[in-house]
Write a protein that holds these residues in place. Structure first.
Motif, PDB file in Angstrom:
ATOM      1  N   ALA A  83       0.845  -1.191   0.000  1.00  0.00           N
ATOM      2  CA  ALA A  83       0.000   0.000   0.000  1.00  0.00           C
ATOM      3  C   ALA A  83       0.877   1.237   0.000  1.00  0.00           C
ATOM      4  O   ALA A  83       2.037   1.213   0.428  1.00  0.00           O
ATOM      5  N   GLY A  84       0.307   2.348  -0.480  1.00  0.00           N
ATOM      6  CA  GLY A  84       1.059   3.589  -0.487  1.00  0.00           C
ATOM      7  C   GLY A  84       0.262   4.750  -1.031  1.00  0.00           C
ATOM      8  O   GLY A  84      -0.852   4.586  -1.553  1.00  0.00           O
ATOM      9  N   ASN A  85       0.827   5.945  -0.903  1.00  0.00           N
ATOM     10  CA  ASN A  85       0.210   7.167  -1.417  1.00  0.00           C
ATOM     11  C   ASN A  85       0.721   7.462  -2.815  1.00  0.00           C
ATOM     12  O   ASN A  85       1.901   7.254  -3.116  1.00  0.00           O
ATOM     13  N   VAL A  86      -0.183   7.958  -3.654  1.00  0.00           N
ATOM     14  CA  VAL A  86       0.138   8.244  -5.047  1.00  0.00           C
ATOM     15  C   VAL A  86      -0.183   9.709  -5.342  1.00  0.00           C
ATOM     16  O   VAL A  86      -1.222  10.227  -4.915  1.00  0.00           O
ATOM     17  N   TYR A  87       0.736  10.360  -6.055  1.00  0.00           N
ATOM     18  CA  TYR A  87       0.539  11.743  -6.473  1.00  0.00           C
ATOM     19  C   TYR A  87       0.823  11.818  -7.971  1.00  0.00           C
ATOM     20  O   TYR A  87       1.853  11.328  -8.441  1.00  0.00           O
ATOM     21  N   TRP A  88      -0.094  12.443  -8.726  1.00  0.00           N
ATOM     22  CA  TRP A  88       0.070  12.541 -10.178  1.00  0.00           C
ATOM     23  C   TRP A  88      -0.191  13.958 -10.632  1.00  0.00           C
ATOM     24  O   TRP A  88      -1.094  14.648 -10.110  1.00  0.00           O
ATOM     25  N   LEU A  89       0.591  14.405 -11.611  1.00  0.00           N
ATOM     26  CA  LEU A  89       0.457  15.753 -12.144  1.00  0.00           C
ATOM     27  C   LEU A  89       0.663  15.732 -13.653  1.00  0.00           C
ATOM     28  O   LEU A  89       1.574  15.074 -14.150  1.00  0.00           O
ATOM     29  N   ARG A  90      -0.204  16.443 -14.357  1.00  0.00           N
ATOM     30  CA  ARG A  90       0.016  16.655 -15.794  1.00  0.00           C
ATOM     31  C   ARG A  90       0.764  17.967 -15.955  1.00  0.00           C
ATOM     32  O   ARG A  90       0.300  19.027 -15.506  1.00  0.00           O
ATOM     33  N   GLY A  91       1.933  17.912 -16.578  1.00  0.00           N
ATOM     34  CA  GLY A  91       2.751  19.104 -16.738  1.00  0.00           C
ATOM     35  C   GLY A  91       2.212  20.039 -17.802  1.00  0.00           C
ATOM     36  O   GLY A  91       1.276  19.720 -18.543  1.00  0.00           O
ATOM     37  N   GLU A  92       2.816  21.221 -17.885  1.00  0.00           N
ATOM     38  CA  GLU A  92       2.410  22.194 -18.893  1.00  0.00           C
ATOM     39  C   GLU A  92       2.627  21.675 -20.302  1.00  0.00           C
ATOM     40  O   GLU A  92       1.985  22.130 -21.249  1.00  0.00           O
ATOM     41  N   ASP A  93       3.537  20.713 -20.456  1.00  0.00           N
ATOM     42  CA  ASP A  93       3.795  20.114 -21.761  1.00  0.00           C
ATOM     43  C   ASP A  93       2.827  18.975 -22.078  1.00  0.00           C
ATOM     44  O   ASP A  93       2.932  18.331 -23.124  1.00  0.00           O
ATOM     45  N   GLY A  94       1.883  18.699 -21.169  1.00  0.00           N
ATOM     46  CA  GLY A  94       0.901  17.644 -21.392  1.00  0.00           C
ATOM     47  C   GLY A  94       1.361  16.268 -20.969  1.00  0.00           C
ATOM     48  O   GLY A  94       0.585  15.312 -21.024  1.00  0.00           O
ATOM     49  N   LEU A  95       2.610  16.151 -20.521  1.00  0.00           N
ATOM     50  CA  LEU A  95       3.145  14.858 -20.110  1.00  0.00           C
ATOM     51  C   LEU A  95       2.973  14.662 -18.597  1.00  0.00           C
ATOM     52  O   LEU A  95       2.854  15.622 -17.844  1.00  0.00           O
ATOM     53  N   SER A  96       2.973  13.393 -18.175  1.00  0.00           N
ATOM     54  CA  SER A  96       2.660  13.047 -16.797  1.00  0.00           C
ATOM     55  C   SER A  96       3.897  12.929 -15.908  1.00  0.00           C
ATOM     56  O   SER A  96       4.970  12.540 -16.359  1.00  0.00           O
TER      57      SER A  96
END
Length: 281
Positions: A83-96
Motif C-alpha cells: 500500500a502507499g500514497n500516489v501523487y500525479w500531475l500533468r505538466g504544462e507540456d501535457g506529459l505526466s
C-alpha cells in the motif's frame, strides 16, 4: 528471486537485507499504472466529437492524489499486499509525472518511485531509505524484476500512453455487463511487442475504460476489468475505486483498490523533482 537480486546488485549495490526492494520496484510501477489513468487511445482526427469528448474525460485534467492498496492472488490465496500514497500531475507540456511512496509492508516503508513521462521514453527514479539516496533506473531494466504481480512493463507502458507509436482504430460497439461501450483496437508499433492487439472498451454512459484486453494472436492473455460496484462520482467524473488484472493463462489476478481520491486539487510541480524523493510529502 534471482533475477531481482541480480538487478538490484548490479544497479543499486544494495546489501542483502534490501534485496526485497526488487519486488517493491515492481509494486510501485503497478501503483503508478493505477494512478495516472492516462488512457492510451489515440483517436483518429475525424472521430465523432461526442466520442472524443467522452475519451477526453477518462483522465483528470491536471492532478490526482489517492491511497492505493495492491493485492496479488493465485490458486492458493493471497500472495502479497502492499500500500502507499500516489501523487500525479500533468505538466504544462501535457506529459505526466507521478510519485508513489510505499507505507506497507513495514519492510518497504518510505521507498519511493518517481515517474517522468517523456516523448521518447519513460524516466524512473528510485529512492531507497536504507541507502538514503536516489538512483535513476530504466523502464526495460525494471521490467525484468516485475515479479509477484500480473502486470508487465509492456502493459504499464501501454496504459500510461508512453508508447507514442501506438495507433488506435474504432471497432464495432460492444455490450458489457448490460451497458454499451465504444471499442478501440490498438496495434503496438514495436515489432517486438508481446501483444498483437490491445482492445479497450469505454463505457458510453460513464465515459470510463471498463475493460482492456491484451491479445496474443487470437487469445486474450490478460484482461484488466473495472469493478462497476466501486465506481463513485467525483466532480464531473465517474471514478473506479477497484480494478482487477487477470492473467488468463496463469490463472492469477491482482486487485488494485483506491481511497481518499482527490482530482484536480492542484499539486506543486517542485514535489516531482528527483531530489525531493528523500523528503516526506
Amino acid at each position: 528471486m534471482r533475477k531481482c537480486s541480480t538487478f538490484i546488485k548490479k544497479h543499486f549495490s544494495l546489501p542483502q537485507r534490501t534485496l526485497s526492494c526488487a519486488k517493491a520496484i515492481s509494486v510501485t510501477l503497478v501503483f503508478l499504472l493505477w494512478s495516472v489513468q492516462v488512457f492510451a487511445i489515440k483517436v483518429p482526427d475525424d472521430i465523432d466529437p461526442t466520442i472524443k469528448a467522452c475519451i477526453d474525460k477518462t483522465s483528470p485534467d491536471s492532478s490526482l492524489t489517492q491511497y492505493v492498496t495492491l493485492t496479488s492472488f493465485d490458486d492458493s490465496g493471497v500472495i502479497e499486499e502492499s500500500a502507499g500514497n500516489v501523487y500525479w500531475l500533468r505538466g504544462e507540456d501535457g506529459l505526466s509525472k507521478a510519485i508513489i511512496r510505499l507505507s506497507a509492508p513495514a519492510s518497504r516503508a518510505g521507498l519511493a518511485v518517481l515517474m517522468h513521462e517523456k516523448p521518447e521514453k519513460l524516466k524512473l527514479y528510485l529512492y531507497v531509505p536504507d541507502l538514503k539516496r536516489t538512483r535513476t533506473v530504466t523502464g526495460k531494466q525494471v521490467a525484468t524484476s516485475m515479479m509477484g504481480t500480473d502486470f508487465s512493463y509492456e502493459e504499464f507502458s501501454y496504459l500510461q500512453n508512453v508508447a507514442e507509436d501506438n495507433s488506435s482504430t474504432r471497432m464495432e460497439d460492444q455490450m458489457l455487463d448490460g451497458s454499451a461501450s465504444y471499442v478501440f483496437h490498438t496495434k503496438p508499433g514495436d515489432p517486438d511487442a508481446i501483444y498483437s492487439t490491445v482492445e479497450t472498451l469505454v463505457d458510453q454512459s460513464m465515459c470510463i475504460p471498463v475493460a482492456t484486453r491484451f491479445y496474443q494472436g487470437d487469445t486474450v492473455a490478460k484482461e484488466l476489468l473495472v469493478d462497476r460496484a466501486s465506481i463513485v462520482a467525483i466532480k464531473d467524473r465517474q471514478v473506479p475505486h477497484k480494478v482487477v488484472m487477470h492473467d488468463r493463462i496463469k490463472n492469477t489476478h491482482t486487485v488494485l483498490t483506491a481511497k481518499d481520491i482527490e482530482i484536480d486539487q492542484g499539486l506543486d510541480d517542485s514535489m516531482f523533482h528527483p531530489k525531493r524523493l528523500s523528503s516526506a510529502l
